[in-house]
Enzyme design. Structure first.
Site, mmCIF file in Angstrom:
data_model
loop_
_atom_site.group_PDB
_atom_site.id
_atom_site.type_symbol
_atom_site.label_atom_id
_atom_site.label_comp_id
_atom_site.label_asym_id
_atom_site.label_seq_id
_atom_site.Cartn_x
_atom_site.Cartn_y
_atom_site.Cartn_z
ATOM 1 N N LYS A 193 0.844 -1.200 0.000
ATOM 2 C CA LYS A 193 0.000 0.000 0.000
ATOM 3 C C LYS A 193 0.880 1.251 0.000
ATOM 4 O O LYS A 193 0.680 2.163 -0.774
ATOM 5 C CB LYS A 193 -0.920 -0.043 1.224
ATOM 6 C CG LYS A 193 -1.823 1.149 1.360
ATOM 7 C CD LYS A 193 -2.768 0.960 2.532
ATOM 8 C CE LYS A 193 -3.483 2.248 2.874
ATOM 9 N NZ LYS A 193 -4.354 2.096 4.044
ATOM 10 N N GLU A 199 10.708 -4.813 4.119
ATOM 11 C CA GLU A 199 10.780 -6.199 3.643
ATOM 12 C C GLU A 199 10.481 -6.276 2.145
ATOM 13 O O GLU A 199 11.187 -6.929 1.375
ATOM 14 C CB GLU A 199 9.748 -7.071 4.395
ATOM 15 C CG GLU A 199 10.044 -7.271 5.866
ATOM 16 C CD GLU A 199 9.406 -6.231 6.760
ATOM 17 O OE1 GLU A 199 9.158 -5.084 6.295
ATOM 18 O OE2 GLU A 199 9.162 -6.540 7.943
ATOM 19 N N GLY A 246 -4.801 -2.127 5.111
ATOM 20 C CA GLY A 246 -4.077 -3.268 4.546
ATOM 21 C C GLY A 246 -4.717 -4.601 4.885
ATOM 22 O O GLY A 246 -4.901 -5.465 4.020
ATOM 23 N N ARG A 247 -5.101 -4.776 6.127
ATOM 24 C CA ARG A 247 -5.647 -6.076 6.560
ATOM 25 C C ARG A 247 -7.080 -6.303 6.085
ATOM 26 O O ARG A 247 -7.636 -7.368 6.308
ATOM 27 C CB ARG A 247 -5.517 -6.208 8.073
ATOM 28 C CG ARG A 247 -6.106 -5.054 8.865
ATOM 29 C CD ARG A 247 -5.643 -5.096 10.326
ATOM 30 N NE ARG A 247 -6.098 -3.937 11.085
ATOM 31 C CZ ARG A 247 -5.441 -2.784 11.183
ATOM 32 N NH1 ARG A 247 -4.307 -2.600 10.538
ATOM 33 N NH2 ARG A 247 -5.925 -1.794 11.920
ATOM 34 N N GLU A 332 -4.149 -6.681 15.065
ATOM 35 C CA GLU A 332 -3.683 -5.364 14.610
ATOM 36 C C GLU A 332 -4.836 -4.366 14.688
ATOM 37 O O GLU A 332 -4.630 -3.177 14.906
ATOM 38 C CB GLU A 332 -3.118 -5.444 13.184
ATOM 39 C CG GLU A 332 -2.260 -4.246 12.812
ATOM 40 C CD GLU A 332 -1.464 -4.434 11.533
ATOM 41 O OE1 GLU A 332 -0.223 -4.538 11.604
ATOM 42 O OE2 GLU A 332 -2.068 -4.468 10.451
ATOM 43 N N HIS A 363 -3.667 -33.465 18.648
ATOM 44 C CA HIS A 363 -2.529 -34.259 19.102
ATOM 45 C C HIS A 363 -1.364 -33.374 19.530
ATOM 46 O O HIS A 363 -0.243 -33.846 19.655
ATOM 47 C CB HIS A 363 -2.100 -35.215 17.980
ATOM 48 C CG HIS A 363 -3.234 -36.102 17.537
ATOM 49 N ND1 HIS A 363 -3.493 -37.320 18.117
ATOM 50 C CD2 HIS A 363 -4.205 -35.918 16.611
ATOM 51 C CE1 HIS A 363 -4.565 -37.865 17.544
ATOM 52 N NE2 HIS A 363 -5.024 -37.024 16.634
ATOM 53 N N LYS A 472 9.898 -0.600 13.793
ATOM 54 C CA LYS A 472 10.470 -0.304 12.464
ATOM 55 C C LYS A 472 11.516 0.807 12.580
ATOM 56 O O LYS A 472 12.598 0.732 11.989
ATOM 57 C CB LYS A 472 9.376 0.152 11.494
ATOM 58 C CG LYS A 472 8.351 -0.898 11.121
ATOM 59 C CD LYS A 472 7.352 -0.307 10.116
ATOM 60 C CE LYS A 472 6.124 -1.171 9.959
ATOM 61 N NZ LYS A 472 5.088 -0.591 9.106
HETATM 62 O O1 F6P Z 1 3.650 -3.236 9.722
HETATM 63 C C1 F6P Z 1 2.278 -3.387 9.620
HETATM 64 C C2 F6P Z 1 1.746 -2.939 8.301
HETATM 65 O O2 F6P Z 1 1.693 -1.561 8.263
HETATM 66 C C3 F6P Z 1 0.380 -3.567 8.061
HETATM 67 O O3 F6P Z 1 -0.650 -2.834 8.592
HETATM 68 C C4 F6P Z 1 0.363 -3.675 6.580
HETATM 69 O O4 F6P Z 1 -0.615 -4.573 6.155
HETATM 70 C C5 F6P Z 1 1.772 -4.131 6.311
HETATM 71 O O5 F6P Z 1 2.553 -3.393 7.216
HETATM 72 C C6 F6P Z 1 2.270 -3.919 4.920
HETATM 73 O O6 F6P Z 1 2.222 -2.580 4.539
HETATM 74 P P1 F6P Z 1 2.347 -2.163 3.024
HETATM 75 O O7 F6P Z 1 1.202 -2.752 2.285
HETATM 76 O O8 F6P Z 1 2.312 -0.672 3.020
HETATM 77 O O9 F6P Z 1 3.657 -2.698 2.500
#
Ligand code: F6P
Length: 505
Positions: A193, A199, A246-247, A332, A363, A472
């Protein structure tokens, strides 16, 4: 000051019921087995094994009325700024439904439909391009939803595109992902987003170089400029918007990997399932509203009974990623300690959500669920009709599902203390007729709406996530030190740990 919700009436009911076992509650009122149940299309829910009775339910529904849940749900659909800390609406419903006439909701729906049209064209291009594999790079909300849906619904024997999901910044993850792939037959979709997530940018840069050219590089982002600056051609960038969290975003172009794996038609069936749940949640009175029942049950377990854990147990192999998805969606969204106005939350709010897949977990951790000192309410999720040719397995799976909910609730006495099953362990049963895109869409939308209703009852913002930012920032600050650069590190423990990491330098 935001009023702390008053849960004292609930606690009075919990005290009244304290000496009555769940088994007894059911024996005293056998009609609850069918009365505490709701069906919405192919999704059936039974709450009879929750540790409340009719009077306690009255108090719960009164709480929902006092909190003006119906108005709050309407506000969500209408695009009211429900995410007040970031000044945003949360219009994920507009991605799949057209249930509001407000200009902002109509505009959002229009943009969402236009994006779907573009997505359909890109799916067709990729399907006819000779590409065999797709790597979807994203994390959190840009990963968990598509990963779950593809894993749940992709036919492993189909010749359609193979999907690979890459989220972790750990280089081992990217190395494993590309080890067996041919860059000439692979397309990469970068989903972010913000297009600022460490990452995704690190993994994306590795994959961009590995591809060798940018012709098979795609992106989904609300920050088109950043995606373009990264090297993605504008015609291969699908939009996202700040009015989708995002979620809550798998219904948008974030679901591009889903459409690539399942085809656009099945993606649209997923949206139609979510839309059916939207229509139900918006129209149904509180008492008949599945999301409200589900949310009130969460409040009951947390604030009347004090339960600090909630399990989600999928009795369907294809839903094995559901607990991971729900952990982000629920925790979240609801893991907050202040109300919308900044005043402190003085009541317990979100419990810890975790789970696994039945029957495997029977189990592993079920011993503790049956006899441990911590009582863990659980959502059991089952599918009535199997889609495989092994009926004996499916009957055994369903028998186990029923057996566990019954045994946890009723328990069993014994002269031997080691063999006593205390019972009184509550659960909700969610049953889908079949695991179709439509049914899965309904199930996921149910959880979204339940989370929102819980946020209204707790008075917290379900749509921000400032809690993830500090880590972060600290990671960015420490990165030079990990590289071995001589920078000041103020924290004495971190200094010692860096000494260990860098001791061979
Ligand atoms: O670190 C959490 C977060 O901000 C989530 O809310 C989000 O879904 C995820 O990182 C990824 O964010 P982006 O879509 O901006 O890479």
């Amino acid at each position: 000051m935001e009023a702390t919700p008053d849960f004292s009436a609930l606690r009075a009911h919990a005290a009244r019921l304290a000496d009555t076992s769940l088994k007894q509650l059911i024996a005293d009122d056998p009609a609850r087995a069918s009365d505490y149940a709701l069906r919405v299309g192919p999704l059936y829910a039974n709450f009879a094994r929750q540790r409340y009775d009719r009077a306690a339910l009255d108090a719960l529904f009164a709480l929902a009325e006092d909190a003006r849940v119906t108005t709050a749900v309407r506000a969500l659909f209408d695009g009211v700024v429900v995410n007040s800390t970031e000044g945003r609406a949360a219009l994920h419903t507009a991605l799949r439904s057209d249930l509001s006439q407000t200009p902002v909701a109509r505009a959002a729906h229009g943009e969402a439909m236009a994006a779907l049209t573009r997505m359909r064209a890109l799916v067709a291009t990729l399907h006819g391009s000779g590409v065999t594999d797709i790597v979807s790079v994203g994390i959190g909300g840009s990963d968990l939803g598509p990963r779950l849906v593809v894993d749940a619904l992709q036919d492993p024997s189909s010749t359609a595109l193979r999907l690979h999901f890459l989220s972790n910044v750990d280089g081992a993850a990217v190395q494993r992902t590309i080890a067996s792939l041919d860059p000439a037959r692979t397309a990469v979709v970068l989903i972010s987003k913000t297009f600022g997530t460490q990452e995704t940018l690190l993994n994306g840069a590795i994959l961009r170089n590995w591809l060798g050219d940018d012709i098979r590089l795609y992106a989904v982002s609300a920050n088109v400029e950043r995606a373009a600056a990264f090297g993605v051609a504008p015609e291969r960038i699908l939009p996202m918007w700040d009015w989708v969290g995002g979620r809550y975003s798998l219904w948008s172009a974030v679901g591009f990997p889903i459409a690539l794996a399942l085809g656009m038609d099945r993606f649209e069936q997923l949206l139609a399932g979510a839309a059916e749940m939207d229509a139900h949640v918006l129209a149904a009175p509180l008492r008949d509203n599945l999301a409200v029942w589900h949310a009130l049950t969460a409040i009951w377990n947390r604030n009347a009974l004090g339960r600090g854990n909630q399990a989600v147990l999928s009795y369907d192999e294809r839903l094995k990623l559901l607990p991971n998805f729900l952990q982000q969606l629920v925790m979240e969204s609801l893991g907050k300690s202040v109300h919308l106005d900044g005043s402190p939350v003085t009541e317990a709010s979100v419990p810890v959500w975790w789970g696994g897949i039945g029957t495997d977990v029977q189990h592993s951790f079920f011993q503790a669920l049956h006899q441990g000192t911590e009582i863990v309410p659980a959502d059991f999720i089952g599918v009535i009709r199997a889609d495989h040719p092994h009926p004996g397995n499916h009957q055994a799976l369903l028998a186990n599902l029923l057996a566990q909910t019954e045994a946890l609730a009723n328990g069993q006495g014994s002269d031997d203390p080691h063999r006593i099953y205390p019972g009184d362990r509550p659960s909700t049963l969610l049953l889908l007729d079949a695991l179709t895109p439509h049914g899965l869409g309904m199930l996921l939308a149910l959880y979204e709406h339940s989370v929102y209703v819980q946020s209204v009852l707790w008075g917290v913002n379900a749509f921000d996530q400032f809690g993830v930012e500090l880590g972060k920032q600290v990671a960015n600050r420490l990165l030079p030190a990990v590289r071995g650069e001589s920078v000041d590190v103020a924290d004495p423990v971190t200094r010692v740990l860096l000494g260990q990491i860098n001791r061979d330098r």
